[in-house]
Scaffold this active site. Structure first.
Site, PDB file in Angstrom:
ATOM      1  N   CYS A   1       0.811  -1.228   0.000  1.00  0.00           N
ATOM      2  CA  CYS A   1       0.000   0.000   0.000  1.00  0.00           C
ATOM      3  C   CYS A   1       0.843   1.276   0.000  1.00  0.00           C
ATOM      4  CB  CYS A   1      -0.960  -0.018   1.175  1.00  0.00           C
ATOM      5  SG  CYS A   1      -2.195  -1.322   1.009  1.00  0.00           S
TER       6      CYS A   1
ATOM      7  N   ASN B   1     -10.001  -0.028  -0.259  1.00  0.00           N
ATOM      8  CA  ASN B   1      -8.540   0.059  -0.272  1.00  0.00           C
ATOM      9  C   ASN B   1      -8.018  -0.504  -1.594  1.00  0.00           C
ATOM     10  OD1 ASN B   1      -5.798  -0.248   0.105  1.00  0.00           O
ATOM     11  ND2 ASN B   1      -5.958  -1.143   2.152  1.00  0.00           N
TER      12      ASN B   1
ATOM     13  N   HIS C   1      -3.250   7.426   1.955  1.00  0.00           N
ATOM     14  CA  HIS C   1      -3.646   6.082   1.516  1.00  0.00           C
ATOM     15  C   HIS C   1      -5.022   5.782   2.103  1.00  0.00           C
ATOM     16  CE1 HIS C   1      -3.876   1.928   0.684  1.00  0.00           C
ATOM     17  NE2 HIS C   1      -3.648   1.529   1.923  1.00  0.00           N
TER      18      HIS C   1
HETATM   19  N1  ACO Z   1     -18.419  -8.276   9.184  1.00  0.00           N
HETATM   20  C1  ACO Z   1     -18.855  -8.500  10.430  1.00  0.00           C
HETATM   21  N2  ACO Z   1     -18.028  -8.820  11.444  1.00  0.00           N
HETATM   22  C2  ACO Z   1     -16.715  -8.931  11.170  1.00  0.00           C
HETATM   23  C3  ACO Z   1     -16.211  -8.732   9.869  1.00  0.00           C
HETATM   24  C4  ACO Z   1     -17.125  -8.386   8.852  1.00  0.00           C
HETATM   25  N3  ACO Z   1     -16.742  -8.144   7.583  1.00  0.00           N
HETATM   26  N4  ACO Z   1     -14.878  -8.904   9.892  1.00  0.00           N
HETATM   27  C5  ACO Z   1     -14.535  -9.211  11.159  1.00  0.00           C
HETATM   28  N5  ACO Z   1     -15.657  -9.237  11.934  1.00  0.00           N
HETATM   29  C6  ACO Z   1     -15.757  -9.494  13.366  1.00  0.00           C
HETATM   30  C7  ACO Z   1     -14.570 -10.249  13.899  1.00  0.00           C
HETATM   31  O1  ACO Z   1     -14.733 -11.644  13.733  1.00  0.00           O
HETATM   32  C8  ACO Z   1     -14.574  -9.846  15.372  1.00  0.00           C
HETATM   33  O2  ACO Z   1     -15.558 -10.618  16.041  1.00  0.00           O
HETATM   34  P1  ACO Z   1     -15.331 -11.134  17.557  1.00  0.00           P
HETATM   35  O3  ACO Z   1     -15.134  -9.885  18.377  1.00  0.00           O
HETATM   36  O4  ACO Z   1     -16.593 -11.867  17.846  1.00  0.00           O
HETATM   37  O5  ACO Z   1     -14.107 -11.989  17.481  1.00  0.00           O
HETATM   38  C9  ACO Z   1     -15.097  -8.397  15.363  1.00  0.00           C
HETATM   39  O6  ACO Z   1     -15.739  -8.239  14.076  1.00  0.00           O
HETATM   40  C10 ACO Z   1     -14.035  -7.336  15.566  1.00  0.00           C
HETATM   41  O7  ACO Z   1     -12.926  -7.582  14.733  1.00  0.00           O
HETATM   42  P2  ACO Z   1     -11.647  -6.641  14.787  1.00  0.00           P
HETATM   43  O8  ACO Z   1     -10.643  -7.177  13.801  1.00  0.00           O
HETATM   44  O9  ACO Z   1     -11.189  -6.457  16.192  1.00  0.00           O
HETATM   45  O10 ACO Z   1     -12.225  -5.255  14.274  1.00  0.00           O
HETATM   46  P3  ACO Z   1     -11.488  -3.861  14.122  1.00  0.00           P
HETATM   47  O11 ACO Z   1     -12.207  -2.824  14.873  1.00  0.00           O
HETATM   48  O12 ACO Z   1     -10.017  -3.959  14.339  1.00  0.00           O
HETATM   49  O13 ACO Z   1     -11.706  -3.535  12.574  1.00  0.00           O
HETATM   50  C11 ACO Z   1     -10.480  -3.667  10.472  1.00  0.00           C
HETATM   51  C12 ACO Z   1     -11.215  -4.417  11.586  1.00  0.00           C
HETATM   52  C13 ACO Z   1     -11.473  -2.826   9.690  1.00  0.00           C
HETATM   53  C14 ACO Z   1      -9.835  -4.681   9.558  1.00  0.00           C
HETATM   54  C15 ACO Z   1      -9.403  -2.744  11.061  1.00  0.00           C
HETATM   55  O14 ACO Z   1      -8.657  -3.455  12.026  1.00  0.00           O
HETATM   56  C16 ACO Z   1      -8.461  -2.165  10.028  1.00  0.00           C
HETATM   57  O15 ACO Z   1      -8.817  -1.331   9.233  1.00  0.00           O
HETATM   58  N6  ACO Z   1      -7.172  -2.546  10.060  1.00  0.00           N
HETATM   59  C17 ACO Z   1      -6.142  -1.940   9.250  1.00  0.00           C
HETATM   60  C18 ACO Z   1      -6.209  -2.263   7.788  1.00  0.00           C
HETATM   61  C19 ACO Z   1      -5.057  -1.534   7.097  1.00  0.00           C
HETATM   62  O16 ACO Z   1      -4.783  -0.382   7.359  1.00  0.00           O
HETATM   63  N7  ACO Z   1      -4.304  -2.186   6.240  1.00  0.00           N
HETATM   64  C20 ACO Z   1      -3.087  -1.532   5.757  1.00  0.00           C
HETATM   65  C21 ACO Z   1      -2.900  -1.481   4.405  1.00  0.00           C
HETATM   66  S1  ACO Z   1      -3.392  -2.873   3.496  1.00  0.00           S
HETATM   67  C22 ACO Z   1      -2.036  -3.413   2.528  1.00  0.00           C
HETATM   68  O17 ACO Z   1      -0.930  -3.041   2.682  1.00  0.00           O
HETATM   69  C23 ACO Z   1      -2.296  -4.479   1.517  1.00  0.00           C
END
Ligand code: ACO
Length: 322
Positions: free
Chosen positions: A113, A279, A249
């Protein structure tokens, strides 16, 4: 030594759109969850016969038009992509052939990214040291091909698209300062586990698709915002209060909002496309830039800050006088 300036921008999005409501029908997720956690409402997905080179080419042609430059004037092509058309030749070489130009250096940069910030830095250094005078820098990705569409933790977050800029030398301010970094120790937090030398097979759901420990990536991305904000500005002769637009980004609206806070920028000075594009990895910054240039928000002479964080981890920021 000349600086380099962005002479033109272009972008391309595939026609097919998948909304959060569409995803609700094929996996256990909800529009509410996706919007609250990431800000994403929809994403574009490449057609079966559409590739990263196709999309990069369309974006490049628009950037060349905007710059008023013929492809034959190019003497460097750098493509940021992690989803190339072929193992080799590079996507840059494929685009060069389709532009019907020959012999100028053309190569890909792979920094997930943060790829566009890396590629821009490479092209800028070519121009400043006299190695090139007119460079095409493209970010293009088809992440739909490395997503497990049954994995709700990743499938909802990514989209396809391309963005491009043309760089030319200037005696005025242009690309003012870039800082890029990597730390490979975070490899396992965000990766596609298999590659060509380690037994990649598209049939292997454990190896062929993005795996991400989202929460850990989120925390590290936010923790890196401080240094990105500081580094882009130090020794630049400019202060945070001079920035007209943050073009970050587009991974997650909450990370983008945290970045804006570091610069004391109101959200109406931040280009946000993550809601519409999700993304798109190395395509996201040039795509967002082109959207805001074409709708008239970003104007010539304004001070822009690009910043990106991605797999590796890789990260970087660029201060630009547009
Ligand atoms: N729909 C519903 N529920 C979901 C989904 C979904 N699509 N995906 C995960 N959940 C659930 C999980 O199972 C978890 O359930 P549990 O609490 O019962 O175990 C709950 O939602 C919370 O999951 P978290 O991962 O803790 O959620 P978080 O608030 O961290 O959000 C997210 C997740 C959106 C992925 C976030 O962490 C994020 O944006 N991370 C960074 C992504 C990023 O910046 N990537 C960098 C660049 S990408 C690259 O380089 C290719």
């Amino acid at each position: 030594m000349p600086n380099s300036r962005i002479a033109g921008t272009g972008s391309y999005l595939p026609e097919k759109v998948i909304t959060n409501q569409d995803l609700e029908k094929i996996m256990d997720t909800s529009d509410e969850w996706i919007r609250e956690r990431s800000g994403i409402k929809r994403r574009h997905v490449a057609a079966d016969d559409e590739s990263s080179a196709d999309m990069g080419l369309y974006a490049a042609r628009k950037a060349l038009d905007a710059a008023g430059i013929d492809a034959t004037d190019l003497d460097l092509i750098v493509v940021a992509t992690t989803t190339p058309d072929k193992v080799f030749p590079s996507t840059a070489c494929i685009i060069q052939r389709r532009l019907d130009i020959h012999e100028c250096p053309a190569f890909d940069v792979h920094a997930a990214c943060a790829g566009f910030v890396y590629a821009l830095d490479v092209a800028d250094r070519f121009i400043r040291t006299g190695g090139a005078t007119t460079a095409l820098v493209i970010g293009t990705e088809t992440y739909s091909r490395i997503l497990d569409w049954e994995d709700r933790s990743t499938a909802v977050l990514f989209g396809d698209g391309a963005g491009a800029v043309v760089l030319q030398p200037t005696e005025e301010e242009g690309i003012i300062r870039t800082a890029i970094h990597a730390d490979g120790k975070f490899e396992d937090l965000l990766h596609v586990p298999k590659g060509i030398s380690t037994g990649y097979s598209p049939e292997d759901p454990e190896g062929a698709y993005i795996q991400m420990k989202g929460h850990a990536v989120f925390k590290k991305a936010v923790a890196t915002l401080d240094s990105m904000a500081r580094e882009a500005l130090e020794h630049s002769g400019h202060g945070a209060d001079e920035i007209d637009w943050l073009v970050p980004h587009q991974a997650n609206l909450r990370i983008i909002a945290a970045a804006a806070k570091k610069f004391n920028l109101p959200m109406d000075r931040v280009v946000v496309t993550v809601d519409e594009h999700a993304n798109t990895s190395s395509a996201s910054i040039p795509l967002a830039l082109d959207v805001a240039v074409r709708d008239g928000r970003i104007k010539r002479g304004e001070l822009l800050l690009f910043e990106a964080f991605g797999a590796g981890f890789t990260w970087g920021s660029t201060l630009v006088r547009f």
